[in-house]
Scaffold this motif. Structure first.
Motif, PDB file in Angstrom:
ATOM      1  N   TYR A  98       0.803  -1.213   0.000  1.00 35.94           N
ATOM      2  CA  TYR A  98       0.000   0.000   0.000  1.00 35.94           C
ATOM      3  C   TYR A  98       0.838   1.266   0.000  1.00 35.94           C
ATOM      4  N   TRP A 100       2.372   3.318  -2.028  1.00 38.96           N
ATOM      5  CA  TRP A 100       2.084   4.484  -2.857  1.00 38.96           C
ATOM      6  C   TRP A 100       0.603   4.743  -2.993  1.00 38.96           C
ATOM      7  N   LEU A 101      -0.239   3.790  -2.578  1.00 33.35           N
ATOM      8  CA  LEU A 101      -1.654   3.936  -2.903  1.00 33.35           C
ATOM      9  C   LEU A 101      -2.284   5.137  -2.230  1.00 33.35           C
ATOM     10  N   VAL A 104      -1.079   8.739  -3.596  1.00 35.24           N
ATOM     11  CA  VAL A 104      -1.596   8.992  -4.941  1.00 35.24           C
ATOM     12  C   VAL A 104      -3.108   9.175  -4.896  1.00 35.24           C
ATOM     13  N   TYR A 105      -3.765   8.403  -4.019  1.00 38.98           N
ATOM     14  CA  TYR A 105      -5.207   8.559  -3.909  1.00 38.98           C
ATOM     15  C   TYR A 105      -5.579   9.941  -3.402  1.00 38.98           C
ATOM     16  N   MET A 108      -5.020  12.468  -6.198  1.00 37.52           N
ATOM     17  CA  MET A 108      -6.081  12.339  -7.201  1.00 37.52           C
ATOM     18  C   MET A 108      -7.382  12.952  -6.715  1.00 37.52           C
ATOM     19  N   SER A 109      -7.717  12.695  -5.433  1.00 38.41           N
ATOM     20  CA  SER A 109      -8.977  13.227  -4.935  1.00 38.41           C
ATOM     21  C   SER A 109      -8.920  14.740  -4.830  1.00 38.41           C
ATOM     22  N   CYS A 112      -9.595  15.927  -8.284  1.00 36.41           N
ATOM     23  CA  CYS A 112     -11.005  15.769  -8.592  1.00 36.41           C
ATOM     24  C   CYS A 112     -11.846  16.827  -7.901  1.00 36.41           C
ATOM     25  N   LEU A 115     -11.495  20.102  -9.763  1.00 38.92           N
ATOM     26  CA  LEU A 115     -12.282  20.074 -10.993  1.00 38.92           C
ATOM     27  C   LEU A 115     -13.775  20.206 -10.696  1.00 38.92           C
ATOM     28  N   LEU A 116     -14.210  19.536  -9.632  1.00 40.50           N
ATOM     29  CA  LEU A 116     -15.623  19.609  -9.260  1.00 40.50           C
ATOM     30  C   LEU A 116     -16.015  21.030  -8.890  1.00 40.50           C
ATOM     31  N   GLY A 119     -16.353  23.040 -12.009  1.00 39.78           N
ATOM     32  CA  GLY A 119     -17.593  22.723 -12.710  1.00 39.78           C
ATOM     33  C   GLY A 119     -18.808  23.317 -12.035  1.00 39.78           C
ATOM     34  N   VAL A 120     -18.853  23.215 -10.702  1.00 42.66           N
ATOM     35  CA  VAL A 120     -19.999  23.741  -9.966  1.00 42.66           C
ATOM     36  C   VAL A 120     -20.047  25.258 -10.082  1.00 42.66           C
ATOM     37  N   LEU A 122     -18.925  27.029 -12.560  1.00 46.45           N
ATOM     38  CA  LEU A 122     -19.397  27.351 -13.899  1.00 46.45           C
ATOM     39  C   LEU A 122     -20.911  27.226 -13.992  1.00 46.45           C
ATOM     40  N   MET A 123     -21.448  26.165 -13.373  1.00 44.51           N
ATOM     41  CA  MET A 123     -22.882  25.951 -13.489  1.00 44.51           C
ATOM     42  C   MET A 123     -23.666  27.020 -12.751  1.00 44.51           C
ATOM     43  N   PHE A 125     -22.859  30.106 -12.172  1.00 41.33           N
ATOM     44  CA  PHE A 125     -22.370  31.466 -12.395  1.00 41.33           C
ATOM     45  C   PHE A 125     -23.542  32.415 -12.590  1.00 41.33           C
TER      46      PHE A 125
ATOM     47  N   ASP B   5     -21.966  27.501 -21.186  1.00 39.72           N
ATOM     48  CA  ASP B   5     -21.219  27.487 -19.931  1.00 39.72           C
ATOM     49  C   ASP B   5     -21.759  26.444 -18.982  1.00 39.72           C
ATOM     50  N   LYS B   6     -23.116  26.428 -18.872  1.00 37.73           N
ATOM     51  CA  LYS B   6     -23.711  25.459 -17.941  1.00 37.73           C
ATOM     52  C   LYS B   6     -23.421  24.036 -18.387  1.00 37.73           C
ATOM     53  N   GLY B   9     -19.875  23.190 -17.514  1.00 40.21           N
ATOM     54  CA  GLY B   9     -19.757  22.991 -16.079  1.00 40.21           C
ATOM     55  C   GLY B   9     -20.340  21.661 -15.647  1.00 40.21           C
ATOM     56  N   LEU B  12     -17.992  18.880 -16.746  1.00 37.53           N
ATOM     57  CA  LEU B  12     -16.798  18.817 -15.905  1.00 37.53           C
ATOM     58  C   LEU B  12     -17.086  18.156 -14.566  1.00 37.53           C
ATOM     59  N   SER B  13     -18.184  18.582 -13.911  1.00 41.61           N
ATOM     60  CA  SER B  13     -18.461  18.019 -12.588  1.00 41.61           C
ATOM     61  C   SER B  13     -18.819  16.540 -12.691  1.00 41.61           C
ATOM     62  N   SER B  16     -15.543  14.629 -13.259  1.00 37.54           N
ATOM     63  CA  SER B  16     -14.710  14.520 -12.064  1.00 37.54           C
ATOM     64  C   SER B  16     -15.349  13.577 -11.045  1.00 37.54           C
ATOM     65  N   PHE B  20     -13.664  10.192  -9.644  1.00 37.57           N
ATOM     66  CA  PHE B  20     -13.452  10.027  -8.216  1.00 37.57           C
ATOM     67  C   PHE B  20     -14.069   8.731  -7.712  1.00 37.57           C
ATOM     68  N   TYR B  23     -12.128   5.705  -8.966  1.00 41.47           N
ATOM     69  CA  TYR B  23     -10.841   5.549  -8.305  1.00 41.47           C
ATOM     70  C   TYR B  23     -11.007   5.097  -6.863  1.00 41.47           C
ATOM     71  N   ILE B  50      -1.799   2.942  -9.723  1.00 37.30           N
ATOM     72  CA  ILE B  50      -0.751   3.909  -9.425  1.00 37.30           C
ATOM     73  C   ILE B  50      -0.155   4.449 -10.705  1.00 37.30           C
TER      74      ILE B  50
END
Lengths: 156, 83
Positions: A98, A100-101, A104-105, A108-109, A112, A115-116, A119-120, A122-123, A125, B5-6, B9, B12-13, B16, B20, B23, B50
């Protein structure tokens, strides 16, 4: 009820800009044109006053100090977490496969999550469609006014 | 304009969130599931859990470095052409 005409403030500003720009040749330095308002307050004196120079140096050094402390905090956190993780591995609480797990996890999170959030954001706005229409009208009025006065407005 | 845009967005969400959840399943839940469950067929072997993020991270960093270098070279060329 007060009725505000949307283009009126723009017209006032353009009028004042035009009056200012018609007297550049009367300044004492000759070739330096007079610029509107807050953009060039110190054109007549050769250096900025000494007090403001000292203050700007002090704030920039303070800023570097604050950034230094922030980085130290983050690095201390990273060192602490890695120390905990390595101690857990060494004392065989967690099997070696375990290694590196988990880091890296976590990375990654974090990605993520970023990015979330993007995205939120942007939605959700907030747009103002009425203001957009008014703004377009203002831009049209200003362009016509300037074209009438003879200023080249450029792209269309 | 705002619909595009929406949509971006939302995409993207959703993207992701899928990454997530996939993973999380792969790294955390799958080791505790017995070996002959059918769900193991949907996930790659665990070494890839990994390799793929590390590879993606290295690729991202190198693309960033190439981009920064390209912009710096272009600005230097433009400055040399001006003077």
């Amino acid at each position: 009820m007060i009725i505000i005409e949307p283009g009126s403030h723009l017209r006032a500003r353009e009028a004042s800009l035009f009056e200012r720009s018609e007297s550049p040749k009367e300044t004492k330095q000759g070739n330096i044109p007079k610029i509107q308002g807050s953009q060039a307050p110190h054109l007549s004196s050769p250096h900025p006053p000494l007090r403001s120079l000292r203050r700007s140096r002090y704030t920039s050094r303070n800023n570097q100090h604050i950034q230094m402390k922030h980085i130290l905090k983050i690095m201390a956190l990273v060192v602490a977490i890695s120390a905990i993780w390595i101690s857990l591995l060494e004392t065989s609480v967690i099997p070696r496969s375990y290694t590196w797990l988990l880091p890296v996890y976590l990375i990654m999170s974090l990605g993520c999550y970023g990015l979330l959030m993007v995205g939120v954001g942007l939605m959700l706005f907030p747009t103002c469609p009425q203001e957009a229409v008014l703004l377009q009208k203002d831009i049209g009025e200003a362009k016509e006014f300037l074209k009438g006065k003879g200023v080249d407005v450029g792209s269309d | 304009m705002e619909l595009a845009d929406k949509a971006v967005g939302c995409f993207l969400s959703a993207f992701s969130l899928t990454i997530f959840i996939y993973y999380t399943f792969w790294v955390i839940i799958l080791p505790f599931v017995e070996s002959d469950h059918f769900i193991h067929g949907y996930f790659l072997p665990q070494e890839f859990a990994i390799l793929i993020p590390v590879f993606a991270g290295v690729a991202l960093l190198s693309i960033l470095c190439v981009f920064v270098g390209y912009v710096m070279l272009k600005s230097k060329a433009k400055k040399k052409k001006q003077t």
